[in-house]
Design a protein around this motif. Sequence first.
Motif, PDB file in Angstrom:
ATOM      1  N   ARG A 133       0.825  -1.202   0.000  1.00 40.74           N
ATOM      2  CA  ARG A 133       0.000   0.000   0.000  1.00 40.74           C
ATOM      3  C   ARG A 133       0.860   1.253   0.000  1.00 40.74           C
ATOM      4  O   ARG A 133       1.371   1.672   1.020  1.00 40.74           O
ATOM      5  N   ARG A 134       1.052   1.817  -1.169  1.00 40.79           N
ATOM      6  CA  ARG A 134       1.718   3.120  -1.253  1.00 40.79           C
ATOM      7  C   ARG A 134       0.687   4.177  -0.922  1.00 40.79           C
ATOM      8  O   ARG A 134      -0.487   4.034  -1.256  1.00 40.79           O
ATOM      9  N   GLU A 160      -2.728  12.067  -0.050  1.00 34.44           N
ATOM     10  CA  GLU A 160      -2.156  11.829   1.282  1.00 34.44           C
ATOM     11  C   GLU A 160      -0.726  12.344   1.333  1.00 34.44           C
ATOM     12  O   GLU A 160      -0.308  12.969   2.312  1.00 34.44           O
ATOM     13  N   VAL A 161       0.024  12.087   0.274  1.00 35.28           N
ATOM     14  CA  VAL A 161       1.412  12.531   0.199  1.00 35.28           C
ATOM     15  C   VAL A 161       1.474  14.057   0.211  1.00 35.28           C
ATOM     16  O   VAL A 161       2.280  14.652   0.942  1.00 35.28           O
ATOM     17  N   ALA A 202       3.225  16.093   3.163  1.00 36.68           N
ATOM     18  CA  ALA A 202       4.417  16.877   2.813  1.00 36.68           C
ATOM     19  C   ALA A 202       4.262  18.323   3.265  1.00 36.68           C
ATOM     20  O   ALA A 202       5.189  18.904   3.853  1.00 36.68           O
ATOM     21  N   ARG A 203       3.105  18.914   2.996  1.00 37.92           N
ATOM     22  CA  ARG A 203       2.858  20.299   3.424  1.00 37.92           C
ATOM     23  C   ARG A 203       2.927  20.421   4.934  1.00 37.92           C
ATOM     24  O   ARG A 203       3.535  21.353   5.466  1.00 37.92           O
ATOM     25  N   ALA A 204       2.326  19.474   5.633  1.00 37.36           N
ATOM     26  CA  ALA A 204       2.323  19.512   7.102  1.00 37.36           C
ATOM     27  C   ALA A 204       3.735  19.346   7.661  1.00 37.36           C
ATOM     28  O   ALA A 204       4.136  20.074   8.575  1.00 37.36           O
ATOM     29  N   GLN A 205       4.491  18.406   7.113  1.00 39.24           N
ATOM     30  CA  GLN A 205       5.854  18.178   7.597  1.00 39.24           C
ATOM     31  C   GLN A 205       6.748  19.385   7.332  1.00 39.24           C
ATOM     32  O   GLN A 205       7.538  19.787   8.198  1.00 39.24           O
ATOM     33  N   GLU A 227       6.987   6.046   1.390  1.00 41.25           N
ATOM     34  CA  GLU A 227       5.876   6.042   2.348  1.00 41.25           C
ATOM     35  C   GLU A 227       5.362   7.442   2.642  1.00 41.25           C
ATOM     36  O   GLU A 227       4.457   7.628   3.442  1.00 41.25           O
ATOM     37  N   GLY A 228       5.979   8.461   2.013  1.00 37.44           N
ATOM     38  CA  GLY A 228       5.516   9.833   2.194  1.00 37.44           C
ATOM     39  C   GLY A 228       6.201  10.578   3.328  1.00 37.44           C
ATOM     40  O   GLY A 228       5.758  11.663   3.700  1.00 37.44           O
TER      41      GLY A 228
END
Length: 131
Positions: free
Chosen positions: A43-44, A49-50, A54-57, A108-109
């Motif tokens: 499950r990629r 979701e990515v 990404a924006r949140a991180q 995995e993002g």
Amino acid sequence: MSNTNNTSESQGSQQSSQNSQGSHKAQKSQKSQEDSQDSRESRRPRPMEVLREARAQLADLTGMTAETVSSFEQTEEGWSLEVEVLELERVPDTMSLMASYQVELDSEGQLMGYRRVRRYERGRADSRGGR
């Protein structure tokens, strides 16, 4: 005397039963771990979701607001994005300083690295052609 034999026989039987139950639990646990690993590998994360992650991180790491994602692609290693970030808010808003960050994520993002690739005023047209 017969009580002593019965007791040792029954203890041996109980130990055998406990060993069997322990072995069965270990097999179930191992099977569960294998299933969990298989589902993670197969499950990629979905593109949305990515993007969200990404924006949140990036916002967590830099303390700056990630406004838009202007570039997004899947790579052999994971994902590559270009994120537009508000670096310095000014009045009027068209004078605010923006920046583009290149963000690299694993399959995995999870964020692996980022770097600022350009900085500009929000109200300025880009003189570099297609960007």
